[in-house]
Design a protein around this motif. Structure first.
Motif, PDB file in Angstrom:
ATOM      1  N   GLU A 267       0.826  -1.206   0.000  1.00 53.17           N
ATOM      2  CA  GLU A 267       0.000   0.000   0.000  1.00 53.17           C
ATOM      3  C   GLU A 267       0.864   1.261   0.000  1.00 53.17           C
ATOM      4  N   TYR A 268       1.888   1.253   0.874  1.00 58.79           N
ATOM      5  CA  TYR A 268       2.746   2.431   0.932  1.00 58.79           C
ATOM      6  C   TYR A 268       3.593   2.573  -0.317  1.00 58.79           C
ATOM      7  N   LEU A 269       4.061   1.430  -0.858  1.00 64.96           N
ATOM      8  CA  LEU A 269       4.851   1.510  -2.095  1.00 64.96           C
ATOM      9  C   LEU A 269       3.999   2.085  -3.216  1.00 64.96           C
ATOM     10  N   GLY A 270       2.722   1.691  -3.260  1.00 64.15           N
ATOM     11  CA  GLY A 270       1.836   2.252  -4.264  1.00 64.15           C
ATOM     12  C   GLY A 270       1.690   3.753  -4.093  1.00 64.15           C
ATOM     13  N   MET A 271       1.579   4.184  -2.838  1.00 69.50           N
ATOM     14  CA  MET A 271       1.456   5.615  -2.565  1.00 69.50           C
ATOM     15  C   MET A 271       2.714   6.353  -3.012  1.00 69.50           C
ATOM     16  N   PHE A 272       3.893   5.792  -2.691  1.00 66.07           N
ATOM     17  CA  PHE A 272       5.146   6.443  -3.118  1.00 66.07           C
ATOM     18  C   PHE A 272       5.213   6.503  -4.635  1.00 66.07           C
ATOM     19  N   ALA A 273       4.801   5.405  -5.286  1.00 69.11           N
ATOM     20  CA  ALA A 273       4.926   5.364  -6.746  1.00 69.11           C
ATOM     21  C   ALA A 273       4.022   6.400  -7.386  1.00 69.11           C
ATOM     22  N   THR A 274       2.773   6.516  -6.899  1.00 72.54           N
ATOM     23  CA  THR A 274       1.892   7.526  -7.503  1.00 72.54           C
ATOM     24  C   THR A 274       2.387   8.927  -7.181  1.00 72.54           C
ATOM     25  N   SER A 275       2.922   9.135  -5.976  1.00 76.90           N
ATOM     26  CA  SER A 275       3.506  10.443  -5.677  1.00 76.90           C
ATOM     27  C   SER A 275       4.679  10.710  -6.601  1.00 76.90           C
ATOM     28  N   GLY A 276       5.484   9.664  -6.843  1.00 75.49           N
ATOM     29  CA  GLY A 276       6.618   9.809  -7.744  1.00 75.49           C
ATOM     30  C   GLY A 276       6.169  10.178  -9.138  1.00 75.49           C
ATOM     31  N   LEU A 277       5.053   9.577  -9.575  1.00 75.32           N
ATOM     32  CA  LEU A 277       4.545   9.929 -10.905  1.00 75.32           C
ATOM     33  C   LEU A 277       4.035  11.361 -10.917  1.00 75.32           C
ATOM     34  N   ALA A 278       3.392  11.791  -9.825  1.00 74.42           N
ATOM     35  CA  ALA A 278       2.927  13.180  -9.748  1.00 74.42           C
ATOM     36  C   ALA A 278       4.110  14.135  -9.829  1.00 74.42           C
ATOM     37  N   ILE A 279       5.203  13.774  -9.136  1.00 73.46           N
ATOM     38  CA  ILE A 279       6.406  14.605  -9.185  1.00 73.46           C
ATOM     39  C   ILE A 279       6.950  14.643 -10.601  1.00 73.46           C
ATOM     40  N   THR A 280       6.992  13.458 -11.249  1.00 71.01           N
ATOM     41  CA  THR A 280       7.521  13.383 -12.604  1.00 71.01           C
ATOM     42  C   THR A 280       6.678  14.201 -13.568  1.00 71.01           C
ATOM     43  N   LEU A 281       5.359  14.114 -13.420  1.00 78.25           N
ATOM     44  CA  LEU A 281       4.486  14.754 -14.401  1.00 78.25           C
ATOM     45  C   LEU A 281       4.375  16.252 -14.161  1.00 78.25           C
ATOM     46  N   PHE A 282       4.210  16.653 -12.900  1.00 77.78           N
ATOM     47  CA  PHE A 282       3.859  18.050 -12.645  1.00 77.78           C
ATOM     48  C   PHE A 282       4.962  18.837 -11.949  1.00 77.78           C
ATOM     49  N   LEU A 283       5.740  18.191 -11.085  1.00 68.82           N
ATOM     50  CA  LEU A 283       6.690  18.927 -10.249  1.00 68.82           C
ATOM     51  C   LEU A 283       8.123  18.834 -10.756  1.00 68.82           C
ATOM     52  N   GLY A 284       8.294  18.555 -12.043  1.00 71.38           N
ATOM     53  CA  GLY A 284       9.635  18.618 -12.597  1.00 71.38           C
ATOM     54  C   GLY A 284      10.563  17.484 -12.245  1.00 71.38           C
ATOM     55  N   GLY A 285      10.059  16.374 -11.728  1.00 71.20           N
ATOM     56  CA  GLY A 285      10.902  15.214 -11.457  1.00 71.20           C
ATOM     57  C   GLY A 285      12.089  15.547 -10.585  1.00 71.20           C
ATOM     58  N   TRP A 286      13.309  15.260 -11.103  1.00 70.70           N
ATOM     59  CA  TRP A 286      14.513  15.497 -10.309  1.00 70.70           C
ATOM     60  C   TRP A 286      15.042  16.910 -10.468  1.00 70.70           C
ATOM     61  N   ALA A 287      14.334  17.768 -11.224  1.00 71.67           N
ATOM     62  CA  ALA A 287      14.864  19.106 -11.505  1.00 71.67           C
ATOM     63  C   ALA A 287      14.777  19.984 -10.264  1.00 71.67           C
ATOM     64  N   ALA A 288      15.780  20.864 -10.109  1.00 74.85           N
ATOM     65  CA  ALA A 288      15.809  21.775  -8.963  1.00 74.85           C
ATOM     66  C   ALA A 288      14.765  22.870  -9.146  1.00 74.85           C
ATOM     67  N   PRO A 289      14.204  23.399  -8.044  1.00 75.92           N
ATOM     68  CA  PRO A 289      13.152  24.409  -8.168  1.00 75.92           C
ATOM     69  C   PRO A 289      13.660  25.757  -8.664  1.00 75.92           C
ATOM     70  N   PHE A 290      14.958  26.072  -8.449  1.00 77.59           N
ATOM     71  CA  PHE A 290      15.505  27.331  -8.955  1.00 77.59           C
ATOM     72  C   PHE A 290      16.817  27.033  -9.662  1.00 77.59           C
ATOM     73  N   SER A 291      17.151  27.874 -10.642  1.00 77.17           N
ATOM     74  CA  SER A 291      18.330  27.570 -11.453  1.00 77.17           C
ATOM     75  C   SER A 291      19.610  27.660 -10.639  1.00 77.17           C
ATOM     76  N   PHE A 292      19.602  28.464  -9.546  1.00 77.91           N
ATOM     77  CA  PHE A 292      20.834  28.576  -8.767  1.00 77.91           C
ATOM     78  C   PHE A 292      20.982  27.443  -7.759  1.00 77.91           C
ATOM     79  N   LEU A 293      20.022  26.512  -7.751  1.00 78.70           N
ATOM     80  CA  LEU A 293      20.110  25.381  -6.825  1.00 78.70           C
ATOM     81  C   LEU A 293      20.462  24.086  -7.547  1.00 78.70           C
ATOM     82  N   THR A 294      20.867  24.180  -8.829  1.00 78.00           N
ATOM     83  CA  THR A 294      21.122  22.954  -9.586  1.00 78.00           C
ATOM     84  C   THR A 294      22.366  22.218  -9.103  1.00 78.00           C
ATOM     85  N   TRP A 295      23.164  22.851  -8.227  1.00 79.81           N
ATOM     86  CA  TRP A 295      24.353  22.150  -7.755  1.00 79.81           C
ATOM     87  C   TRP A 295      24.011  21.031  -6.772  1.00 79.81           C
TER      88      TRP A 295
END
Lengths: 393, 166
Positions: A267-295
């Motif tokens: 159940e929890y793995l399913g929750m993490f996976a759907t959250s991960g998909l939400a991050i991938t689709l809408f929240l930029g996946g692994w991308a940093a929120p600001f360009s100066f934080l890409t380090w």
């Protein structure tokens, strides 16, 4: 930027370094094992951390302490829980269907783990870059329903059967808005591959990222997706399948010991996976929120976003009361479905309008006005009033 | 004939065979699902990702669940009491063997003597989408309309009948 790049790619580089010591014939299989093993370790560990966080967070919300006995601040609680569930007696009801009863938790966990195959958890860190990655995710997610049904039916208990019926009905209903809410991103990026979707969002105008959530349709899509994801993972306020006051524990009532723990894990793995998909689709996946934080390395961003979403899940669970069955279905079919369809239309309008302030105004009003009208219309039929409770003195 | 093909083929055959021979209808559906998953693996092995994943999404996620619900709603899911073989199993299997023989004969006689290997088409999801949206846009719209009509019909059938108040 050479040092940060090495840190960012350290897992990829170390895998290649390890592969150098392996004979060529064995390289494909060793490579696969080296990629899969971290996922099999990291996400169950995250599950263990989440159980503590959830119990402590819920405790704070409900004005109590939560677990605080095992280890410092109670953070070794999952170890104790794990030992307990491993050593507990595995009870199978005599009338249960032995084979299906055994297979159900295994199928659930297997389906939950399969979903991680297409989640990019960092730059160049994805198990398989499938052409139809998002489709694969939903296809695997639909196997969970079958596992839930198998668990409920094979137990030969009325409570577990009712719980399974509720769970399957709920998951089928909310799969429609879940898929429709993610279609806007597929429309905007023109690809079903999760890697391509993240790459598209990983660029910046001055310091601001190009995440899909920063558009009217992206924001609406994200909110709808998260509501549907909460229902898909059977979490509060959509946890009718395990409503304790009505059907005790739902479809896994007849499971004990480690099989019960497997259900919890799935159940929890399913929750993490759907959250991960939400991050991938809408929240930029692994991308940093600001360009100066890409380090900061990409995988840290992914897990930071994942933890943030988990905290939102915990917060919602501690805050909202459980829905009734008709309210649950009404929300899915009368509110979520029209809004997702409207969102798809808005994404189309956004695509064809010239960029500028007018586009923002038109698309935002296209979403907000019908949302308000729809909720007004749905509210009018019901006689809502402040409830008064009478307690025995 | 790779190992993966053999595994997928074995999965499909065992699943469908079990679906025909098991006694409990729920077991039959579950093993049929196994066979359908085997088919999906075969599609994937042929490079048809879209078809393979859609197979899983539709058959495992929807058709199997629908069948399971239908059985649960209509009858008690215990094992049936009648014997496993019906009385006409001999004639039935004879008919099946004859049909198989005719089909096999027809196919083998229709095969060209020289083996033609067609070039393997590389179909991506994008191409399928393009074809659906451009070349087959009208059939797609018609199917959509038909399905919407069916959906509305199902809702109307399921709606509680309103009693006329006297």
């Amino acid at each position: 930027m050479i040092v940060p790049d090495t840190v960012d790619q350290i897992f990829v580089l170390s895998k290649h370094w390890l592969l150098g010591y392996v004979p060529t014939a064995l390289q494909p299989i060793v490579s696969a094992i080296l990629s899969v093993a971290p996922v099999l370790v990291v996400f169950p560990l995250l599950f263990a951390i989440t159980t503590v966080l959830e119990r402590k967070g819920l405790g704070r919300i409900q004005n109590r302490y939560g677990p605080n006995r095992v280890g410092p601040y109670g953070f070794s609680q999952p170890i104790a829980d794990g030992i307990k569930s491993l050593t507990k007696e595995d009870i199978v009801p005599r009338s249960a269907d032995q084979v299906v009863h055994l297979l159900a938790p295994l199928l659930l966990v297997m389906a939950a783990f399969l979903a991680y195959a297409v989640l990019p958890i960092g730059r160049n860190m994805v198990l398989t870059n499938l052409n139809a990655g998002v489709l694969f995710f939903f296809a695997v997610g639909s196997m969970v329903e079958l596992a839930v049904f198998m668990a409920g039916w094979s137990s030969r208990s009325k409570y577990s059967l009712l719980g399974a019926m509720r769970a399957v009905a709920q998951m089928i209903s909310y799969e429609v808005p879940l898929v429709l809410a993610s279609i806007v991103v597929i429309m905007a990026s023109g690809s079903l591959s999760t890697v391509a979707i993240v790459n598209l969002q990983a660029s910046y105008t001055s310091i601001w990222p190009h995440w899909f959530i920063f558009t009217p349709w992206g924001f609406t899509g994200f909110v709808l997706f998260m509501i549907a994801a909460t229902a898909e993972s059977n979490r509060s306020p959509f946890d009718l399948p395990e409503g304790e006051s009505e059907i005790i524990a739902g479809y896994y009532i007849e499971y004990s010991g480690f099989k019960f723990a497997l259900f919890f894990l799935g159940e929890y793995l399913g929750m993490f996976a759907t959250s991960g998909l939400a991050i991938t689709l809408f929240l930029g996946g692994w991308a940093a929120p600001f360009s100066f934080l890409t380090w900061i390395p990409s995988y840290i961003w992914f897990f930071a976003k994942l933890l943030a979403l988990i905290c939102v899940f915990i917060w919602i669970r501690g805050t909202l009361p459980r829905l009734r069955m008709d309210q649950l279905m009404g929300l899915a079919w009368k509110f979520m479905l029209p809004m997702t369809l409207l969102n798809i239309f808005t994404a189309g309008v956004w695509h064809f309008m010239p960029s500028g302030f007018t586009r923002w105004l038109v698309c935002t009003s296209l979403l907000i006005v019908p949302c308000l009208l729809l909720s007004r219309g749905l509210k009018q039929r019901k006689k809502l009033q402040i409830r008064t409770y009478r307690f025995a003195e | 004939m790779t190992l993966f093909f053999l595994i997928a083929a074995a999965l499909t055959i065992v699943g469908t065979a079990a679906a025909m021979s098991l006694r409990n209808p729920i077991h039959c559906i579950l093993s049929l699902t196994l066979g359908l998953v085997g088919l999906a693996v075969l599609y994937l092995q042929l490079g048809a990702q879209f078809v393979g994943f859609t197979q899983v999404l539709v058959y495992v996620g929807a058709v199997a669940i629908l069948a399971v619900f239908a059985i649960m709603m209509t009858r008690s899911a215990g094992s049936p009491q009648q014997p496993a073989f019906s009385r006409s199993w001999l004639s039935g299997s004879a008919v099946a063997v004859v049909v198989f023989a005719v089909l096999a004969w027809a196919i083998s006689s229709a095969l060209p003597s020289t083996k033609i290997v067609p070039p393997q088409p590389a179909v991506s999801v994008n191409q399928i989408g393009d074809a659906l949206m451009h070349k087959f846009a009208l059939p797609l719209e018609i199917i959509g309309l038909l399905l919407t009509a069916a959906l509305i019909g199902a809702v109307i059938v399921a709606m509680p009948e309103r009693r006329e108040t006297p």
